[in-house]
Scaffold this motif. Structure first.
Motif, PDB file in Angstrom:
ATOM      1  N   PRO A 405       4.486   2.297  -6.259  1.00  0.00           N
ATOM      2  CA  PRO A 405       2.976   2.284  -6.052  1.00  0.00           C
ATOM      3  C   PRO A 405       2.626   3.725  -5.238  1.00  0.00           C
ATOM      4  O   PRO A 405       1.647   4.306  -5.524  1.00  0.00           O
ATOM      5  N   ALA A 406       3.381   4.198  -4.552  1.00  0.00           N
ATOM      6  CA  ALA A 406       3.499   5.437  -3.905  1.00  0.00           C
ATOM      7  C   ALA A 406       3.147   6.676  -5.103  1.00  0.00           C
ATOM      8  O   ALA A 406       2.290   7.648  -4.906  1.00  0.00           O
ATOM      9  N   ARG A 409      -0.400   6.178  -6.190  1.00  0.00           N
ATOM     10  CA  ARG A 409      -1.266   6.890  -5.186  1.00  0.00           C
ATOM     11  C   ARG A 409      -1.427   8.318  -5.442  1.00  0.00           C
ATOM     12  O   ARG A 409      -2.564   8.945  -5.302  1.00  0.00           O
ATOM     13  N   ARG A 410      -0.251   9.085  -5.641  1.00  0.00           N
ATOM     14  CA  ARG A 410      -0.342  10.578  -5.723  1.00  0.00           C
ATOM     15  C   ARG A 410      -1.026  10.915  -6.989  1.00  0.00           C
ATOM     16  O   ARG A 410      -1.816  11.930  -7.030  1.00  0.00           O
ATOM     17  N   LEU A 437      -0.455  -1.365  -3.762  1.00  0.00           N
ATOM     18  CA  LEU A 437      -1.458  -0.163  -3.880  1.00  0.00           C
ATOM     19  C   LEU A 437      -2.686  -0.320  -3.316  1.00  0.00           C
ATOM     20  O   LEU A 437      -3.404   0.648  -2.826  1.00  0.00           O
ATOM     21  N   THR A 440      -3.436   0.691   0.639  1.00  0.00           N
ATOM     22  CA  THR A 440      -3.929   1.945   1.178  1.00  0.00           C
ATOM     23  C   THR A 440      -4.833   2.707   0.371  1.00  0.00           C
ATOM     24  O   THR A 440      -4.949   3.862   0.371  1.00  0.00           O
ATOM     25  N   HIS A 441      -5.288   1.814  -0.892  1.00  0.00           N
ATOM     26  CA  HIS A 441      -6.257   2.739  -1.793  1.00  0.00           C
ATOM     27  C   HIS A 441      -7.429   1.878  -2.270  1.00  0.00           C
ATOM     28  O   HIS A 441      -6.900   0.644  -2.479  1.00  0.00           O
TER      29      HIS A 441
END
Length: 484
Positions: A405-406, A409-410, A437, A440-441
């Motif tokens: 998921p990171a 996000r990036r 996900l 934080t998004h």
């Protein structure tokens, strides 16, 4: 010593074969002249309408009253549009709209396309009541989970198809909607008393019989109270006592593909499966997709052998061949079908889109499509929002259980994420990916399979399309403001 010609012709008259490729091989045409009932056409047989029309004309030269069948359900199961996805939404979307006139119009449009290329029998509609969210093989092929709604739309679909001269085949009797296994790979069990079937699964079949459906397809499912250890396809209690006597069906009973594990394993091969299905009351035996001349002859020989050793009564096979011939000779109404509106399917799919929550604004979004496998019934048909996205909209792909998921996000940066999937609630690792996900998004989830009850924690919006056809993808992209 060869088979008795008369008995071989009788046996062939109960068989629906298939062949590979866009051009019918000589054996496929020659066997029709010998009495073979017909062929089922699959995606591998379909390149474009002109080619398909030429193929059906070549087959009809073998015998004018050949049965030419296809699985064209619209939505997620399409053979005519297997290369692009269907321009029509499937049953789940039509059930969600809940406009029987629309369902009739969509199926009349599908039927008109089939009639134009020489198809005489559509192995549709699926009239199963999808009461199990985890059902791996029905799902969006069903009009819904409510028997009354499914019954109304099933009858409308049959009326639409048959209004343009294409015979309909309602499937899968006595109901595949409560299973959590795929009969292509195993024998599913529905362990309920007959009273539950009558209340939950059978109302749509009663409705299509009242609507004059020409054929009903059997299910390779086990209902212990009726079928003991075998599938419904081999059960006289199901095919004769229930379907013929109790529900009054007088048309053609067609088996689901006998090559499927739910039938072939239970009988010890396709030939023995054919004999057991005929004995139980089936009329037209769909052998499957992987068929050649040798397999057809093997099955015919097994039937002839069963006539000789007492496993089959000649009167039963003659009855089956007679019902199959009646289906082949049915031509439907004489009136020419009205032309279908070009945007009928897309307009219908747009009406089906259901939005929960707040959609992202007009700012650019990152579209992430989560990989999903397809069932044997669906085949590898393209799906998703990709073909419909405006220039400049970026799309990425993710694999549930593998994609970090990171990393998404990036990639998204400050952009909201539109995450597109099929059957996310039962795809291993998908729930975790979505919710990680969304923590934080800003995430909008587009569910293009059966939506089920699960809703992802933290997501800003949940969009259900009730199918993954080309029409469904177009409608979702439009609702999300991602098209030009």
């Amino acid at each position: 010593m060869g088979l008795d010609p008369g008995l071989r012709r009788l046996a062939l008259g109960t068989l629906l074969a298939a062949y590979a490729g866009p051009v019918p091989p000589d054996w496929a045409v020659d066997l029709l002249a010998d009495g073979l009932a017909g062929h089922t056409l699959f995606g591998t047989n379909v390149h474009d309408p002109a080619q398909l029309a030429a193929s059906t004309a070549a087959l009809r030269a073998g015998r004018p009253d050949v049965i030419l069948a296809i699985d064209e359900e619209g939505g997620d199961v399409t053979r005519l549009a297997h290369a692009t996805g269907s321009p029509y939404p499937g049953n789940a979307a039509l059930g969600a709209v809940d406009d029987p006139d629309l369902t009739r119009a969509v199926y009349a449009a599908i039927g008109a396309e089939l009639a134009a290329v020489g198809i005489t029998l559509d192995l549709a509609p699926t009239v199963d009541v999808n009461t199990a969210d985890e059902n791996p093989v029905i799902g969006t092929r069903s009009f819904g989970a409510d028997p009354k709604r499914v019954a109304v739309h099933s009858a409308a679909a049959v009326a639409g198809l048959q209004s343009v001269g294409v015979a309909a085949c309602a499937k899968h009797f006595p109901g595949h909607g409560a299973t959590v296994a795929d009969s292509h790979h195993e024998l599913p069990t529905v362990d309920v008393p007959p009273a539950v079937l009558r209340e939950r699964d059978l109302p749509p079949f009663a409705a299509v019989i009242d609507a004059g459906v020409r054929a009903v397809m059997t299910a390779h499912i086990r209902v212990p109270a009726l079928t003991a250890d075998g599938p419904a396809t081999f059960s006289r209690a199901v095919l004769h006592d229930l379907l013929r006597v109790e529900y009054g069906f007088t048309g053609t009973v067609i088996t689901d593909a006998l090559e499927m594990k739910g039938a072939a394993l239970a009988a010890g091969g396709v030939g023995p499966a054919a004999v057991r299905a005929l004995a139980a009351g089936a009329d037209l035996l769909c052998i499957g997709a992987q068929v050649d001349a040798d397999l057809v002859e093997l099955v015919a020989a097994e039937i002839v052998g069963a006539l000789g050793d007492g496993r089959l009564a000649r009167a039963r096979v003659e009855e089956a061949a007679g019902r199959t011939a009646a289906l082949a000779g049915w031509s439907g109404p004489a009136d020419a079908p009205p032309p279908a509106a070009d945007d009928l399917g897309y307009a219908a799919a747009l009406r089906a889109v259901h939005v929960e929550g707040d959609l992202p604004g007009p700012a650019p979004a990152l579209v992430v499509q989560v990989h999903a496998t397809s069932t044997v019934a669906e085949g590898r048909v393209p799906w998703g929002l990709g073909p419909h996205l405006a220039a400049g909209v970026e799309q990425a792909r993710a694999v549930a259980g593998e994609t970090d998921p990171a990393a998404l996000r990036r990639l998204a940066g400050q952009r909201p994420v539109v995450l597109v999937g099929r059957h996310l609630h039962r795809l291993p690792g998908a729930r975790e990916l979505v919710e990680a996900l969304a923590a934080t998004h800003p995430v909008t989830v587009v569910e293009m399979g059966w939506p089920g009850d699960w809703r992802p924690t933290g997501a800003r919006a949940f969009v259900a399309t009730y199918g993954a056809s080309h029409a469904n993808g177009h409608a979702a992209a439009r609702v999300l403001g991602l098209t030009d």
